[in-house]
Every structure is written in C-alpha cells, then in structure tokens.
Design a protein around this motif. Sequence first.
Motif, mmCIF file in Angstrom:
data_model
loop_
_atom_site.group_PDB
_atom_site.id
_atom_site.type_symbol
_atom_site.label_atom_id
_atom_site.label_comp_id
_atom_site.label_asym_id
_atom_site.label_seq_id
_atom_site.Cartn_x
_atom_site.Cartn_y
_atom_site.Cartn_z
ATOM 1 N N THR A 126 -30.158 -12.665 -13.012
ATOM 2 C CA THR A 126 -30.332 -13.103 -14.096
ATOM 3 C C THR A 126 -30.700 -13.179 -15.617
ATOM 4 O O THR A 126 -31.039 -13.796 -16.845
ATOM 5 N N ALA A 127 -30.078 -12.035 -16.361
ATOM 6 C CA ALA A 127 -29.594 -11.938 -17.352
ATOM 7 C C ALA A 127 -31.033 -11.315 -18.538
ATOM 8 O O ALA A 127 -31.053 -11.634 -19.853
ATOM 9 N N PHE A 128 -31.886 -11.113 -17.617
ATOM 10 C CA PHE A 128 -33.434 -10.245 -18.954
ATOM 11 C C PHE A 128 -33.175 -9.486 -19.598
ATOM 12 O O PHE A 128 -32.779 -8.368 -18.688
ATOM 13 N N TYR A 202 -37.076 -15.987 -24.580
ATOM 14 C CA TYR A 202 -35.493 -15.753 -23.071
ATOM 15 C C TYR A 202 -35.980 -17.114 -22.140
ATOM 16 O O TYR A 202 -37.264 -17.059 -21.653
ATOM 17 N N ILE A 203 -35.426 -18.285 -22.353
ATOM 18 C CA ILE A 203 -35.514 -19.182 -21.391
ATOM 19 C C ILE A 203 -35.873 -19.246 -20.237
ATOM 20 O O ILE A 203 -34.943 -18.688 -19.113
ATOM 21 N N THR A 205 -36.280 -21.256 -17.251
ATOM 22 C CA THR A 205 -36.266 -23.321 -17.302
ATOM 23 C C THR A 205 -37.508 -23.956 -16.626
ATOM 24 O O THR A 205 -38.058 -24.990 -16.819
ATOM 25 N N VAL B 90 -30.970 -24.167 -19.097
ATOM 26 C CA VAL B 90 -29.446 -23.245 -18.923
ATOM 27 C C VAL B 90 -29.320 -22.236 -18.064
ATOM 28 O O VAL B 90 -30.564 -21.856 -17.923
ATOM 29 N N PRO B 91 -28.719 -22.007 -17.369
ATOM 30 C CA PRO B 91 -28.782 -21.100 -15.879
ATOM 31 C C PRO B 91 -29.139 -19.271 -16.569
ATOM 32 O O PRO B 91 -28.484 -18.602 -17.029
ATOM 33 N N GLY B 92 -30.419 -19.264 -16.357
ATOM 34 C CA GLY B 92 -30.929 -17.782 -17.221
ATOM 35 C C GLY B 92 -31.115 -18.267 -19.217
ATOM 36 O O GLY B 92 -30.163 -19.090 -19.597
ATOM 37 N N PRO B 93 -31.321 -16.792 -19.386
ATOM 38 C CA PRO B 93 -31.243 -16.098 -20.190
ATOM 39 C C PRO B 93 -30.133 -16.796 -21.171
ATOM 40 O O PRO B 93 -29.984 -15.471 -22.254
ATOM 41 N N TRP C 50 -24.419 -18.350 -9.721
ATOM 42 C CA TRP C 50 -24.031 -19.269 -11.513
ATOM 43 C C TRP C 50 -22.952 -20.343 -10.899
ATOM 44 O O TRP C 50 -23.402 -21.695 -11.249
ATOM 45 N N LEU C 54 -25.520 -24.009 -8.861
ATOM 46 C CA LEU C 54 -26.440 -24.837 -9.136
ATOM 47 C C LEU C 54 -27.044 -26.078 -8.904
ATOM 48 O O LEU C 54 -28.177 -26.576 -9.264
ATOM 49 N N VAL C 138 -35.941 -19.655 -13.015
ATOM 50 C CA VAL C 138 -35.174 -19.808 -14.641
ATOM 51 C C VAL C 138 -34.094 -20.837 -13.975
ATOM 52 O O VAL C 138 -33.391 -21.549 -14.727
ATOM 53 N N VAL C 139 -33.915 -21.834 -12.750
ATOM 54 C CA VAL C 139 -33.183 -22.858 -12.779
ATOM 55 C C VAL C 139 -33.940 -23.634 -11.991
ATOM 56 O O VAL C 139 -35.649 -23.904 -11.689
#
Lengths: 262, 173, 265
Positions: A126-128, A202-203, A205, B90-93, C50, C54, C138-139
Amino acid sequence: MAIQIEAGNKADVDRTPRGNAVISVKEQMQAWRNADLFFFPLISVLIGGAAVFLCALTVGDWSYWMDWRDRRWWPLVTPLLLLALPAVATYAFWRYFKLPVAATGLALGFWLSQIVSRYVNFHVFTAFPMNWVMPEVWIGAAVVLDAVLLITRSFALTGLVGGMLFGLLFSAMNWPVVAPMHMPVLLGDTVMTLADYMGFQYIRTAMPEYVRIIEAGTLRTFGTHVAPVSAFVSGFFAILVYYVFVWIGSKGSRPSWLGKLV
Amino acid sequence: MERENHRLVRQVLLVVLMWALFMPVVFAHGEIAQMAGIRMRTVHWFDTKIEPTQVKVNDIVTVRGKFMVSGHWPDYVAKPEEWVFLNIGVPGPVFVRMDATVNGMPQYQSTAFKRGEFYEYEVKMKARVPGEWHVHPLINVWEAGPISGPARFVQITGSKDDFVNTATSPRLE
Amino acid sequence: MSTVVNHNVAVAPENVGEAPRPPWVLAFTVTVIAIAFVALVKWYQHTFSWSVGLDSFSDDFQIYWMRIFYAQIILLPVLGTIGAVWLWLTRDRDIMNLPARDELGRFYAMFSILVVAAVVLISALGLLTEADAAWHQVVIRDTDFTPTHIFLFYLGVPAGLAGLAMAWIWVHTRLPYFANRVSMPLSLAIIGFMCAGPVVAFNEWAHTFFYAEELFGAPVHWFFVLAGFFLVFLIGFVIQCLQRMYELSRVYSLEEVEKEMGLSR
C-alpha cells in the motif's frame, strides 16, 4: 531437556512403551537434544504468531500509524496486550523447563514477523513510507521481564516488578522511533506534529482523521508528564494482566485428558 | 455461424457504446455497491473537476467542485453534523495531499457539515507513485462510512524515486 | 529440573539399527515449499489487488478473484474430508503394540509437521492479517469477498480446519499414548479454531449492516482474538508429547534393553 512426569495417572499404566526407543546414553541424549531443537522455536513461532494476531486485532491501529501514537492511549493499552501471550508462554517454559526465555523468544519472533509484515504489506503493497508504519520494539522490555523471573524465581514477584517495568519501559524504549514524529510542523497557520502532518498528507481513504483514538482529555493539567503518567498506569494494570495470563498459561499448558469422547 | 458473428459484432458495439457513454465519469471503486439511500439522498456532487489528468511525479493535481448536503438525509444513516472528513478516494497514498479547503477555509482535520447547506471544496495533491489511478472526492461520515463523488483516471509518469516531500519545523527555522 | 541420565548402561550392541532421527531434510524442504506458497499468495495479492480487485462489480473481479474464492471454498473442505476419512479408515488397529522406536520416530515426524504448520500459521496470522488491515484502511470496501479476505478467511480458515481435523485423527490413531482417549488441549485448540467460521460470518454481517468504520481494533473484531487465543492450548499438547518422548527415550537398564531387543551377551 528434562520434563517432570505427572505420576499416578492410571490410564498411563497400560501404556508403557513396547520396548526401548533408545539403547544407549548417547542415543538418549541425542533424542533429548532433538526434542529441545523442536520445542523452543516451535512454541516461540506458534505463540508468537498468536500474539501478532491478538495485537493486530486489539491495538493494531496504534501500531500501524505514527499519528496514532499519542501520549495517552498508546503507552497505556499496547503494553497490556503485548504482555498477555508472553505471560502464558512464560508459565510453560518456567514450570516445565525452568527456562526464563519465553518473553524474549516471543518478542524476537513477534518483531521479525512485524517488520516483515510492515515492509511487505504497508510499504510495498500500500506504498506508505516505512518510517510512518514502523512497528513497536519491545525486545528490551521482554528481556527485563525474563531477567526479573531469573533473579526472583517467582511468578508473584515477576508480576509485581517485571510487569510494572514492562508497562513503564515500553514507551520509553520506543522513544527513538517516535520522537522525530513529534517535531512541530506548520500547515497553513496550524501547528501540527510531523505525525499529524503525514497523516493528513498520506491519504487513507477509509481511515479518516476522526477515527483516531488519541489524547482524549484536557492534557493541560499534566503538561509534558502525561506519557510517564500513562506508562505508570499501564505498569499497574500490567501487574494484573501478568497474573491473569500466567494463570491462563497454567490451564493452557496442563496436559489433561478426556477418558471418553461420548 | 453468420448469426453468431452478428451477435459478436452487436456485443462489441454495445461495449464500445457503453464505454463511450461512461468514459467521462468512471466507476472503479465499487461505489455502485453503496446503498441507494446513501448514493441518492446524502451528498449531491456537482461541477467536479479533477485536473490535469496527465502528470509527472511531483506535479500538482487539483480536485475541486461543489456539493450540497441533502436536507433529506435518511434517518438510518449517521448524521454529518457529528464528525465528517473531506477525503480523497485513491488506491493508497499514490498522491500526497498538500492542502485542502472548504468554502475557502483550511480543512486539515475532521469537521461537521450541516444538512441543507452548500459547500465548495478544493484539494491540492502532489503526484507520488507512477501509474494510472482512479481519483475521486469523498466524504467520510462517522458511523456511515465513505460517501464518494464522481471520479477521473489520472495518469502519473516518471519514477517514484524522484518524489520529494519536505517539511520544515518552526523550531529549526 | 536436572537432567536424568541412567549410567547403568554399557556400549550399545551394533546390530539393532539406527535410532530414529527427525526428518530434518524433509522438514526443511516442506518449510521452504510452504514459504514459497505463502510468497505465491502474496505475489498474486500484490499483482491483482490494485489492477482488478478494486471493484467487485467488474468482470475482471469475477474472473481473477471470485474463481479463486469458489475453488478454495469447494476444494479445501472436500480434500480435508477425504483426507480425514482416509486417515480414519487406514488407522492401525493394533496401535498399542507399536514398537517404541517407531513411536519415537512418529513423534519426530509429528513435530516436523508442527514446525511447518507454525511457519504457515505465523505467515497467515501476521502477513495476511496485516495485509487485510492495510488494504481496508486505504480503499472503499464494497464486498464481503475482498482480495485480502479471500486469502485470509477463505483460504486460511478452511485450510487450517482441514489440517487440524486430519492432525487430530492422525494423533489419536497413530500414537499409542493418545489412543483410546482424547487429548484435551489439542481438542480445545481445534475447537477454538473452529470458532473462526462463525466469527468470520459475524464479522461480515457486522460490516454489512452496522459497522461502517475500518478501525482494526474495533470490538467487532475481538471475537477473532478469542478464537485465536485458543492456540495457547497447543502448549499443553506439546507438553503431552514431550512427556511421552521422555518416557520413550529413557534408558532403564541394560538387561531390559537386551531382553527387548532379543539379544544375549
């Protein structure tokens, strides 16, 4: 390895081994060594896995996100949950093998599993940023707990002294990871900690800001001393947690039998 | 055989037609799974603009638009006067949010929206992870979950290693 | 406790064969295969979550994710049932007369399997659980069968249950120490794991009807903790095994050894 045999179990009388599995002292020592090689990593990994699961589903959010690591809830609840399964394993290791290593073994397995998981799941998947999702380290607190058991040779005293130290030292030992995140940053004219700022940037959702369980209370009364105060309270509760889970360990590790199924 | 070919052509045409119809507004986060009551009676989005849609890493993408919080908010959905957070789906940061305003005022933390009121928002984001990502404005309502607005695909090119994000502490200034 | 060694023993006779050894190479190989399988699962998750994971309404989701779900949910219980029935039907009817050397060998084999299971367990409980946390925070959740749930719940739970059921039958039919009675700790560990089924159902129901947030430490998740906590009973089971292994690996006296082995001086 040496294990205490429960004597007088009537059902075991009919179950004497058919012959000898080992015929010399050398073979006997080899068999015992094999059992040792299995036992320690096995229990560490098994119960360490259960501990990872238990902590993820109770105090996971404080562990995943830096902006959750406040001065009030995180030092209070995280050590209490971290202490539960080491206390269970400590009973088995100390009661049957007189080995004061259970908490340290679990802490190592736990930390290894966590660091791999954070890297794979939160950084790659998830790219944090990695410093944003760093797991807590509690190997030091676990060593202290085991050392107290080794010195006092008593569950009661270990709970009293070791449990208190475990709760007390936890947030202090994690300070190097958390401290940089408490630097003040300005966003517009709002003063934020770096952790708050990254939480905004850092979003996430499905993890909005209002879900955070942090610093509910006025805090002004205690000023900067709120983290040590929380740690002390955590230490007091940790004593109770240690006793309860050592008792659960005594039930969980009892080799009991059921004579008839139906 | 000929009949089957015709069917295939019809199907392809239908897909192309549907694609053409739905291209400007895309559904890709499963927002169609949301209850009709949440989609139709909570937040009404309009004038949504997500631009530019082709950016390099470190470029700014702006999400702006307007929404009306319905005066006829369903009884069974938690109320927006409690806790809401203006968010981005958004799909992740893959973006880093640099600034957010509602009605021209900063909106960094959680807030409350009043039913029957009209709001204008703007969110500025910096591109971070290369790829083609689905971006929509979104409002998280406490106990009701995410309520998502319309979306666009935004393509980010470049390398993630070039991404820079700096912050200065007033203590160090 | 101190180590107990009986020194009343002479040099071992040479023609009785090797003492049983743990299958180190096999255990290591199977562990590597198990880790490779977990890595494969993670690779699939990373690659297709991804891109096609989704939107549960898309056709791609049906192909890439729901097919895996259906395959798992059908194949694993079927394989587990076949394995359990086969283990039961092929049980040793004369288990009480199993020679001690074979019994010790079987304990070694069982411990090797346990080590593999423990590695898989910590991967599933650690890696897949936190993947679930990372994904859902996150989703937007739009289905019960999300890419992380398909592996955590619908691979992990049926595979674990099938494995534990087979393990229970194997232990109680292949080891004399466990025959004709029931090991409480092992049974309790399995019962705890079986609770994971209803807990998954409750969790999905809660997320569908009243729990909108993705807070991971929320009270709706605490039932998982209770189910997972029963794993501590495996310590009791391991202690049971070690008691018997201690019994098996004690040298009592040379006369007894020679009599049992059919040797004479």
